[in-house]
Design a protein around this motif. Sequence first.
Motif, short mmCIF file in Angstrom:
data_model
loop_
_atom_site.label_atom_id
_atom_site.label_comp_id
_atom_site.label_asym_id
_atom_site.label_seq_id
_atom_site.Cartn_x
_atom_site.Cartn_y
_atom_site.Cartn_z
N SER A 1 19.80 -1.54 35.97
CA SER A 1 18.86 -2.55 35.43
C SER A 1 17.94 -2.06 34.32
CB SER A 1 18.43 -3.19 36.54
OG SER A 1 17.07 -2.29 36.94
N SER A 2 17.72 -0.71 34.29
CA SER A 2 16.57 -0.10 33.51
C SER A 2 17.04 0.81 32.11
CB SER A 2 15.55 0.49 34.39
OG SER A 2 14.33 0.82 33.76
N SER A 3 18.55 0.94 32.58
CA SER A 3 18.92 1.88 31.38
C SER A 3 19.33 1.27 30.06
CB SER A 3 19.82 2.66 31.85
OG SER A 3 21.02 2.12 32.29
N MET A 4 19.00 1.86 28.92
CA MET A 4 19.53 1.15 27.60
C MET A 4 21.33 1.56 27.57
SD MET A 4 16.60 3.26 25.36
CE MET A 4 17.03 2.61 23.80
N PRO A 5 21.80 0.92 26.63
CA PRO A 5 23.37 0.97 26.72
C PRO A 5 23.72 2.45 26.33
CG PRO A 5 22.50 -0.99 25.69
CD PRO A 5 21.27 -0.29 25.86
N SER A 6 22.88 2.99 25.76
CA SER A 6 23.49 4.54 25.15
C SER A 6 23.60 5.45 26.35
CB SER A 6 22.33 5.09 23.96
OG SER A 6 22.52 4.15 22.98
N ILE A 7 22.65 5.09 27.46
CA ILE A 7 22.64 6.19 28.38
C ILE A 7 23.38 5.44 29.70
CG2 ILE A 7 20.88 7.35 27.56
CD1 ILE A 7 19.53 6.19 30.40
N ALA A 8 23.78 4.23 29.92
CA ALA A 8 24.10 3.46 30.89
C ALA A 8 25.29 4.42 31.66
CB ALA A 8 24.63 2.13 30.35
N ALA A 9 26.25 5.11 30.92
CA ALA A 9 27.30 5.61 31.56
C ALA A 9 26.82 7.27 32.00
CB ALA A 9 28.33 5.93 30.32
N THR A 10 25.63 7.54 31.93
CA THR A 10 25.29 8.76 32.56
C THR A 10 25.60 9.03 33.93
OG1 THR A 10 23.27 8.85 31.07
CG2 THR A 10 23.38 10.53 32.90
N ARG A 11 26.31 10.01 34.34
CA ARG A 11 26.85 10.11 35.77
C ARG A 11 25.71 10.45 36.40
NH1 ARG A 11 31.57 13.74 36.93
NH2 ARG A 11 31.56 12.18 39.01
N ILE A 12 25.55 9.63 37.69
CA ILE A 12 24.67 9.89 38.59
C ILE A 12 25.37 10.30 40.04
CG2 ILE A 12 22.55 8.98 40.13
CD1 ILE A 12 22.24 8.56 37.06
N VAL A 13 25.22 11.36 40.60
CA VAL A 13 26.12 12.06 41.81
C VAL A 13 25.41 12.59 42.74
CG1 VAL A 13 27.92 12.24 39.93
CG2 VAL A 13 26.44 14.38 40.61
N LEU A 14 25.87 12.68 43.78
CA LEU A 14 25.22 13.53 44.96
C LEU A 14 25.53 15.20 44.57
CD1 LEU A 14 25.85 11.00 47.90
CD2 LEU A 14 23.68 11.50 46.68
N GLY A 15 24.70 16.05 45.11
CA GLY A 15 24.75 17.33 45.04
C GLY A 15 25.82 17.66 45.96
N SER A 16 26.56 18.74 45.71
CA SER A 16 27.60 19.21 46.42
C SER A 16 27.54 20.78 47.44
CB SER A 16 29.01 19.53 45.63
OG SER A 16 28.83 20.57 44.53
N LEU A 17 26.42 21.24 47.33
CA LEU A 17 26.25 22.31 47.78
C LEU A 17 25.37 22.55 49.23
CD1 LEU A 17 25.69 24.61 44.75
CD2 LEU A 17 27.59 24.33 46.06
N ASP A 18 24.54 21.33 49.26
CA ASP A 18 23.78 21.47 50.56
C ASP A 18 22.65 22.60 50.41
OD1 ASP A 18 24.09 18.75 51.52
OD2 ASP A 18 25.75 19.37 52.81
N ALA A 19 22.67 23.15 51.69
CA ALA A 19 21.67 24.13 51.90
C ALA A 19 21.68 25.48 50.95
CB ALA A 19 21.33 24.45 53.32
N THR A 20 23.03 25.68 50.58
CA THR A 20 23.28 26.96 49.91
C THR A 20 22.83 26.81 48.48
OG1 THR A 20 25.62 26.25 49.29
CG2 THR A 20 25.28 27.45 51.41
N ALA A 21 22.66 25.63 48.12
CA ALA A 21 22.02 25.47 46.80
C ALA A 21 21.12 26.38 46.14
CB ALA A 21 21.95 24.00 46.37
N PRO A 22 19.92 26.42 46.77
CA PRO A 22 18.77 27.31 46.45
C PRO A 22 18.87 28.95 46.49
CG PRO A 22 18.25 25.96 48.59
CD PRO A 22 19.44 25.52 48.00
#
Lengths: 336, 336
Positions: A296-317
Amino acid sequence: MYVGIDIGGTKIATAVVDAATGSVASDVHSIATHAEFGGVEVLQRIIGLAQHEVTQARLAGFDIAGIGVGSAGVIDPETGSILAATDIMPGWAGQPLGAALEQATGLPVQVTNDVMAHGIGEAVWGAGAEYQRVLACAVGTGIGGAIIVDGMPVEGAHHVAGHIGHVCHRLAYGMHCSCGSDSGHLEAIASGSGIHAWYEQRRLACVAQSNAGSDVSEQAEQKLAFPPAANGGQVAQFASQGNVLASQVIHDAGIALGESLAGICHIVDPDIVVISGSVTHAGEPWWQAVQQGFASSSMPSIAATRIVLGSLDATAPLLGAAYVIESYLQRCNAQV
Amino acid sequence: MYVGIDIGGTKIATAVVDAATGSVASDVHSIATHAEFGGVEVLQRIIGLAQHEVTQARLAGFDIAGIGVGSAGVIDPETGSILAATDIMPGWAGQPLGAALEQATGLPVQVTNDVMAHGIGEAVWGAGAEYQRVLACAVGTGIGGAIIVDGMPVEGAHHVAGHIGHVCHRLAYGMHCSCGSDSGHLEAIASGSGIHAWYEQRRLACVAQSNAGSDVSEQAEQKLAFPPAANGGQVAQFASQGNVLASQVIHDAGIALGESLAGICHIVDPDIVVISGSVTHAGEPWWQAVQQGFASSSMPSIAATRIVLGSLDATAPLLGAAYVIESYLQRCNAQV
């Protein structure tokens, strides 16, 4: 091979990281932080843990080239000292973490903010691995973030860049933020602690309303609809059980995060947004609200930006911290 | 020496720029854009102007090495073509601006978004000249921005980075944004057109309220307190004359901009924020409100970030565009 250390307000974790494959090569060991004992004591506990981990790793045949640390607080990347920390870790500010670990282990050390380390881990070896510009967004007790371009974090002029929890959102207006501002920061309603505080505030307002001008049996019935919650996780649990108020709070928190992420994407314009942290377990309605708010808030140019969940959990840091020390040593070698 | 061209919805300006000193070396020539004639016609007018400017510059003894262009719209920096444009310039999207200018003049050409060119000008040769990380903020008809690090603009994944007008603000909720979003973007209340639209909306609400239940003479009196405004500049003028509603709108627009800039600084963490554009002439109360909003919403670590007005005015985009073509040619030479 590197030793990665992840220092949070509750626990400190460590493991051997294989930077060639971007994976943890040993068991993950963790101890309680005991932040309440103060910064000096916490530093001693970390030194002991690091010495033990390095010794064990060498006994297991690993060749350890350095130590990468992700720590709560604002970090001076030059010295590895803690410039500032919140009340979650009293006395942590001012501790010479990097220098103390170098002295105790004889190994080169690089220290990064824990949210940045998490983001770097996800950006380099996790959900953002194939993208040039990653916005990592950690939605846990607070809301933090990191902008990682070509595998390197954007630090900013005061090592503050990526503090995405401290943008204004209309729904947060009137809620006090952990940073001290009362101008309505996202973190105050959309982090785990924010969801909890917001739910409690709205719950008490509902209880007060239901107390006014209704008879006792009605009151008793309505109070049941506004059960007190111990933390943000319990609000999500109430929502999953169909509680109307908890569902509204979880929905609104997701909308606020999604709308704010759109604004942040207009500023930073990443290839991908990777969201991690405990609030990502708030359930499917929360996730749908995040995406609805973003759309609802994104301009058309960035509307397709991927929004995903992280995949590494606690090992990421741990992985991210190891990447930082590896990159540092590679730059040193390149200069020689 | 370079020819700089600044293409806006109202006029097109050009001048010879001396990149050694960061100054305009000729008179600034400008023609009306006549955007209403459509993109093809506008492109022809620009080509004619550029050819004339290059010829005149050579007659005056300048050695022109290339042309730098700042243009309204989303630009593909590789080709200099217009990827997208708003309704202010119908048919501008799709025009092969860079290629057409190269063909017509035989000179190398680089095209940048006009707000970015403005920001680069201020960052490199204006108010941000001594700083590594500059957030340039243009508050005119719309609100745009540019993040310039070490003299180079951050482009982002979709050439959108720096679109700081499209962040949510509570006061904007309910106002429609030029980008199409209804989730309450800053631009919809704090740009020149936003200030105008917001004033008109609040004015009509006041008029409607004063019409309800008051006698005719009171109505007449109160209507005088809500005079219609032709544009944002007139709202600022009413405010300077003591009109209460206009003063409120100007104050609120400043607060919204200041609070939003604090959030943006938490994300980008620049050394300095340089604000330019027509709204910067809205008066001292507006400027105080911007600073008040910033102070109320910023974390201690960034509270001392400098917020200043631009120093170059209309020459900023010409200088910035010239810097872009110069940097490009230097990179080309470095590769040879």
